[in-house]
Design an enzyme around this catalytic site. Structure first.
Site, PDB file in Angstrom:
ATOM      1  CG  ASP A  32       7.243  20.919 -23.071  1.00 37.52           C
ATOM      2  OD1 ASP A  32       8.414  20.495 -23.098  1.00 37.52           O
ATOM      3  OD2 ASP A  32       6.594  21.233 -24.079  1.00 37.52           O
ATOM      4  CG  HIS A  63       4.796  25.831 -24.237  1.00 35.35           C
ATOM      5  ND1 HIS A  63       4.569  24.681 -24.961  1.00 35.35           N
ATOM      6  CD2 HIS A  63       3.626  26.518 -24.274  1.00 35.35           C
ATOM      7  CE1 HIS A  63       3.325  24.679 -25.425  1.00 35.35           C
ATOM      8  NE2 HIS A  63       2.729  25.790 -25.005  1.00 35.35           N
ATOM      9  N   GLY A 139      -0.324  18.978 -23.630  1.00 36.51           N
ATOM     10  CA  GLY A 139      -0.454  18.171 -22.417  1.00 36.51           C
ATOM     11  C   GLY A 139       0.498  17.004 -22.385  1.00 36.51           C
ATOM     12  CG  ASP A 172       5.503  22.313 -28.961  1.00 33.55           C
ATOM     13  OD1 ASP A 172       5.431  22.870 -27.850  1.00 33.55           O
ATOM     14  OD2 ASP A 172       5.755  21.085 -29.081  1.00 33.55           O
ATOM     15  N   GLY A 173       4.764  19.982 -31.565  1.00 33.21           N
ATOM     16  CA  GLY A 173       3.874  18.838 -31.389  1.00 33.21           C
ATOM     17  C   GLY A 173       3.919  17.903 -32.578  1.00 33.21           C
ATOM     18  N   GLY A 194      10.341  16.904 -29.337  1.00 34.87           N
ATOM     19  CA  GLY A 194      10.669  16.187 -28.107  1.00 34.87           C
ATOM     20  C   GLY A 194      10.975  14.740 -28.425  1.00 34.87           C
ATOM     21  CB  SER A 195       8.756  11.904 -29.305  1.00 37.84           C
ATOM     22  OG  SER A 195       7.784  12.259 -28.361  1.00 37.84           O
TER      23      SER A 195
HETATM   24  C1  DX5 Z   1       2.597  19.290 -25.769  1.00 37.71           C
HETATM   25  C2  DX5 Z   1       4.081  19.474 -25.646  1.00 37.71           C
HETATM   26  C3  DX5 Z   1       4.753  18.666 -26.714  1.00 37.71           C
HETATM   27  C4  DX5 Z   1       6.223  18.637 -26.593  1.00 37.71           C
HETATM   28  C5  DX5 Z   1       6.873  17.959 -27.787  1.00 37.71           C
HETATM   29  O1  DX5 Z   1       1.981  19.857 -24.687  1.00 37.71           O
HETATM   30  O2  DX5 Z   1       4.410  20.845 -25.751  1.00 37.71           O
HETATM   31  O3  DX5 Z   1       4.380  19.177 -27.947  1.00 37.71           O
HETATM   32  O4  DX5 Z   1       6.666  19.933 -26.505  1.00 37.71           O
HETATM   33  O5  DX5 Z   1       6.276  16.766 -27.948  1.00 37.71           O
HETATM   34  P1  DX5 Z   1       6.619  15.775 -29.170  1.00 37.71           P
HETATM   35  O6  DX5 Z   1       7.738  16.378 -29.976  1.00 37.71           O
HETATM   36  O7  DX5 Z   1       7.038  14.498 -28.497  1.00 37.71           O
HETATM   37  O8  DX5 Z   1       5.367  15.661 -29.932  1.00 37.71           O
END
Ligand code: DX5
Length: 220
Positions: A32, A63, A139, A172-173, A194-195
Protein backbone atom coordinates in the site's frame (compact mmCIF):
# COMPACT_ATOMS: atom_id res chain seq x y z
CA UNK A 1 -7.23 -15.46 -4.67
CA UNK A 2 -6.17 -13.93 -1.36
CA UNK A 3 -3.85 -10.91 -1.35
CA UNK A 4 -2.26 -9.70 1.87
CA UNK A 5 -1.98 -5.97 2.49
CA UNK A 6 1.17 -5.25 4.47
CA UNK A 7 -0.27 -2.03 5.84
CA UNK A 8 -1.06 -3.54 9.30
CA UNK A 9 2.24 -5.45 9.43
CA UNK A 10 4.90 -4.84 12.06
CA UNK A 11 7.18 -2.54 10.08
CA UNK A 12 10.03 -3.29 12.48
CA UNK A 13 10.04 -6.85 11.10
CA UNK A 14 8.70 -6.52 7.59
CA UNK A 15 10.75 -9.39 6.22
CA UNK A 16 9.63 -11.74 8.93
CA UNK A 17 6.01 -10.71 8.45
CA UNK A 18 6.22 -11.45 4.71
CA UNK A 19 7.67 -14.87 5.45
CA UNK A 20 4.83 -15.49 7.90
CA UNK A 21 2.30 -14.50 5.23
CA UNK A 22 3.94 -16.87 2.75
CA UNK A 23 3.90 -19.71 5.27
CA UNK A 24 0.25 -18.95 6.04
CA UNK A 25 -0.59 -19.51 2.37
CA UNK A 26 -1.57 -16.12 0.94
CA UNK A 27 -1.32 -15.85 -2.86
CA UNK A 28 0.23 -12.39 -3.24
CA UNK A 29 1.34 -9.32 -1.31
CA UNK A 30 -0.07 -5.83 -1.78
CA UNK A 31 2.23 -2.92 -0.97
CA UNK A 32 0.00 0.00 0.00
CA UNK A 33 2.13 2.85 -1.30
CA UNK A 34 0.95 6.20 0.03
CA UNK A 35 2.43 9.66 -0.61
CA UNK A 36 0.65 11.81 1.97
CA UNK A 37 -0.98 13.80 -0.88
CA UNK A 38 -3.35 11.50 -2.75
CA UNK A 39 -4.20 9.99 0.66
CA UNK A 40 -3.55 11.44 4.14
CA UNK A 41 -0.93 8.83 5.03
CA UNK A 42 2.68 8.09 4.08
CA UNK A 43 4.08 4.56 3.90
CA UNK A 44 6.99 3.13 1.93
CA UNK A 45 8.99 3.62 -1.25
CA UNK A 46 10.54 1.21 -3.77
CA UNK A 47 13.73 0.69 -1.72
CA UNK A 48 11.75 -0.84 1.14
CA UNK A 49 9.99 -3.19 -1.28
CA UNK A 50 13.29 -4.09 -2.97
CA UNK A 51 14.87 -4.87 0.40
CA UNK A 52 12.30 -7.64 0.98
CA UNK A 53 12.06 -8.97 -2.58
CA UNK A 54 14.51 -11.83 -2.06
CA UNK A 55 12.95 -13.01 1.20
CA UNK A 56 9.79 -14.57 -0.24
CA UNK A 57 8.62 -16.09 -3.49
CA UNK A 58 5.21 -14.35 -3.32
CA UNK A 59 4.18 -12.01 -6.14
CA UNK A 60 4.17 -8.32 -5.25
CA UNK A 61 1.55 -5.82 -6.39
CA UNK A 62 2.15 -2.11 -5.85
CA UNK A 63 -1.08 -0.25 -5.02
CA UNK A 64 -0.01 3.31 -5.81
CA UNK A 65 -2.10 5.68 -3.77
CA UNK A 66 0.03 8.54 -5.06
CA UNK A 67 -0.54 11.70 -7.12
CA UNK A 68 0.94 11.61 -10.64
CA UNK A 69 2.36 8.05 -10.54
CA UNK A 70 4.10 8.19 -13.96
CA UNK A 71 7.60 9.47 -13.03
CA UNK A 72 8.29 6.60 -10.61
CA UNK A 73 6.66 3.73 -12.53
CA UNK A 74 10.00 2.00 -13.40
CA UNK A 75 11.09 2.11 -9.74
CA UNK A 76 8.28 -0.22 -8.60
CA UNK A 77 9.10 -2.67 -11.37
CA UNK A 78 12.82 -2.57 -10.51
CA UNK A 79 11.85 -3.16 -6.87
CA UNK A 80 10.24 -6.46 -7.89
CA UNK A 81 6.53 -5.70 -8.36
CA UNK A 82 4.83 -7.79 -11.06
CA UNK A 83 1.63 -5.74 -10.96
CA UNK A 84 1.43 -1.94 -10.76
CA UNK A 85 -1.95 -0.48 -9.80
CA UNK A 86 -2.61 3.23 -10.29
CA UNK A 87 -5.65 5.19 -9.21
CA UNK A 88 -7.90 6.50 -11.98
CA UNK A 89 -8.22 9.69 -9.91
CA UNK A 90 -4.45 10.26 -9.63
CA UNK A 91 -3.37 10.69 -13.25
CA UNK A 92 -4.56 13.09 -15.93
CA UNK A 93 -3.76 10.71 -18.79
CA UNK A 94 -4.77 7.26 -17.54
CA UNK A 95 -4.63 5.65 -20.98
CA UNK A 96 -1.02 6.81 -21.44
CA UNK A 97 -0.05 5.75 -17.90
CA UNK A 98 -1.37 2.23 -18.48
CA UNK A 99 0.51 2.06 -21.77
CA UNK A 100 3.69 2.94 -19.88
CA UNK A 101 3.09 0.14 -17.36
CA UNK A 102 2.53 -2.32 -20.19
CA UNK A 103 5.75 -1.12 -21.87
CA UNK A 104 7.60 -1.92 -18.64
CA UNK A 105 6.55 -5.55 -19.12
CA UNK A 106 4.43 -5.92 -15.97
CA UNK A 107 0.71 -6.27 -15.42
CA UNK A 108 -1.37 -3.08 -15.20
CA UNK A 109 -4.16 -2.36 -12.74
CA UNK A 110 -6.48 0.53 -12.02
CA UNK A 111 -8.01 1.24 -8.61
CA UNK A 112 -11.32 3.10 -8.24
CA UNK A 113 -12.12 5.10 -5.10
CA UNK A 114 -15.63 4.59 -3.72
CA UNK A 115 -17.01 7.73 -5.36
CA UNK A 116 -15.49 6.95 -8.78
CA UNK A 117 -17.88 5.31 -11.26
CA UNK A 118 -16.96 2.25 -13.30
CA UNK A 119 -17.31 4.47 -16.38
CA UNK A 120 -13.90 5.94 -15.49
CA UNK A 121 -12.27 2.81 -17.00
CA UNK A 122 -14.72 2.22 -19.87
CA UNK A 123 -12.15 3.17 -22.54
CA UNK A 124 -9.13 1.53 -20.92
CA UNK A 125 -10.61 -1.79 -19.76
CA UNK A 126 -8.88 -3.55 -22.65
CA UNK A 127 -5.51 -2.36 -21.28
CA UNK A 128 -6.08 -3.84 -17.83
CA UNK A 129 -4.92 -7.04 -16.18
CA UNK A 130 -6.54 -6.05 -12.90
CA UNK A 131 -9.35 -3.78 -11.70
CA UNK A 132 -9.32 -2.88 -8.01
CA UNK A 133 -12.62 -1.71 -6.55
CA UNK A 134 -11.90 0.05 -3.27
CA UNK A 135 -14.38 -0.88 -0.56
CA UNK A 136 -13.04 1.81 1.77
CA UNK A 137 -11.75 5.32 1.20
CA UNK A 138 -8.00 4.73 0.80
CA UNK A 139 -5.41 5.82 3.35
CA UNK A 140 -5.74 3.55 6.33
CA UNK A 141 -6.34 -0.07 7.27
CA UNK A 142 -8.99 -1.26 9.70
CA UNK A 143 -11.86 0.70 8.17
CA UNK A 144 -15.44 -0.48 7.71
CA UNK A 145 -16.33 -2.27 4.46
CA UNK A 146 -18.57 -0.18 2.21
CA UNK A 147 -21.32 -2.55 1.06
CA UNK A 148 -22.54 0.23 -1.23
CA UNK A 149 -19.70 -0.75 -3.57
CA UNK A 150 -21.29 -4.11 -4.38
CA UNK A 151 -23.32 -2.80 -7.33
CA UNK A 152 -20.07 -1.44 -8.78
CA UNK A 153 -18.37 -4.82 -8.27
CA UNK A 154 -21.31 -6.57 -9.96
CA UNK A 155 -21.32 -4.10 -12.86
CA UNK A 156 -17.57 -4.59 -13.32
CA UNK A 157 -18.01 -8.36 -13.29
CA UNK A 158 -20.76 -8.14 -15.89
CA UNK A 159 -18.74 -5.84 -18.18
CA UNK A 160 -15.56 -7.94 -17.92
CA UNK A 161 -17.55 -11.07 -18.76
CA UNK A 162 -19.54 -9.35 -21.52
CA UNK A 163 -16.32 -8.32 -23.26
CA UNK A 164 -14.62 -11.63 -22.51
CA UNK A 165 -11.63 -9.88 -20.94
CA UNK A 166 -9.04 -11.61 -18.75
CA UNK A 167 -9.06 -9.13 -15.87
CA UNK A 168 -8.69 -9.92 -12.17
CA UNK A 169 -11.49 -8.19 -10.24
CA UNK A 170 -10.05 -7.31 -6.85
CA UNK A 171 -11.61 -5.66 -3.79
CA UNK A 172 -9.70 -3.93 -1.01
CA UNK A 173 -10.79 -2.53 2.30
CA UNK A 174 -12.62 -3.99 5.26
CA UNK A 175 -12.39 -7.51 3.85
CA UNK A 176 -12.92 -10.13 6.55
CA UNK A 177 -14.97 -13.29 7.11
CA UNK A 178 -18.08 -11.14 7.59
CA UNK A 179 -17.71 -9.24 4.31
CA UNK A 180 -15.74 -11.40 1.85
CA UNK A 181 -18.83 -13.47 1.05
CA UNK A 182 -20.84 -10.46 -0.16
CA UNK A 183 -17.92 -9.26 -2.26
CA UNK A 184 -17.57 -12.73 -3.79
CA UNK A 185 -21.30 -12.92 -4.51
CA UNK A 186 -21.05 -9.57 -6.25
CA UNK A 187 -18.38 -11.03 -8.54
CA UNK A 188 -14.97 -10.23 -7.05
CA UNK A 189 -12.38 -12.98 -7.50
CA UNK A 190 -9.38 -11.44 -5.73
CA UNK A 191 -9.59 -10.26 -2.15
CA UNK A 192 -7.11 -7.96 -0.44
CA UNK A 193 -7.13 -8.17 3.34
CA UNK A 194 -4.92 -6.55 5.94
CA UNK A 195 -6.39 -6.34 9.43
CA UNK A 196 -8.33 -9.61 9.02
CA UNK A 197 -5.07 -11.44 8.29
CA UNK A 198 -2.84 -9.85 10.94
CA UNK A 199 -5.45 -9.83 13.70
CA UNK A 200 -8.13 -12.25 14.82
CA UNK A 201 -8.69 -15.72 16.22
CA UNK A 202 -6.22 -18.56 15.71
CA UNK A 203 -3.08 -18.45 13.61
CA UNK A 204 -2.56 -16.48 10.43
CA UNK A 205 -2.95 -19.76 8.51
CA UNK A 206 -6.29 -20.30 10.25
CA UNK A 207 -7.40 -16.84 9.17
CA UNK A 208 -6.29 -17.49 5.58
CA UNK A 209 -8.26 -20.74 5.57
CA UNK A 210 -11.35 -19.09 7.02
CA UNK A 211 -11.31 -16.26 4.49
CA UNK A 212 -10.79 -18.67 1.60
CA UNK A 213 -13.59 -20.91 2.77
CA UNK A 214 -16.16 -18.11 2.83
CA UNK A 215 -15.02 -16.65 -0.49
CA UNK A 216 -15.17 -20.05 -2.18
CA UNK A 217 -18.57 -20.92 -0.71
CA UNK A 218 -20.06 -17.61 -1.86
CA UNK A 219 -18.33 -17.25 -5.25
CA UNK A 220 -20.67 -15.84 -7.88
C1 DX5 B 1 -6.58 1.44 2.25
C2 DX5 B 1 -5.71 0.22 2.23
C3 DX5 B 1 -6.39 -0.87 3.00
C4 DX5 B 1 -5.55 -2.07 3.19
C5 DX5 B 1 -6.33 -3.21 3.82
O1 DX5 B 1 -5.89 2.50 1.72
O2 DX5 B 1 -5.45 -0.17 0.90
O3 DX5 B 1 -7.56 -1.21 2.34
O4 DX5 B 1 -5.07 -2.46 1.96
O5 DX5 B 1 -6.92 -2.73 4.93
P1 DX5 B 1 -7.93 -3.61 5.83
O6 DX5 B 1 -7.97 -5.01 5.27
O7 DX5 B 1 -7.31 -3.57 7.20
O8 DX5 B 1 -9.22 -2.93 5.74
Amino acid sequence: MLVASVLPANFADLGGQLQELEKAGVDRVQWDVMDGRFVPNLTFGPDVIAATRGLVGLGFEAHLMVEDPDPMLPRWVDAGCEIVIVHAEATTHLHRTLGRINELGVRAGVALNPATPLAAVEYVLDLLDLLLVMTVNPGFGGQRYLAGMEPKIAAARAEIDRRGLDIELEVDGGIGTGTIGAAARAGATVFCAGSALFNGPGTMADRVTALRAVATAEAA
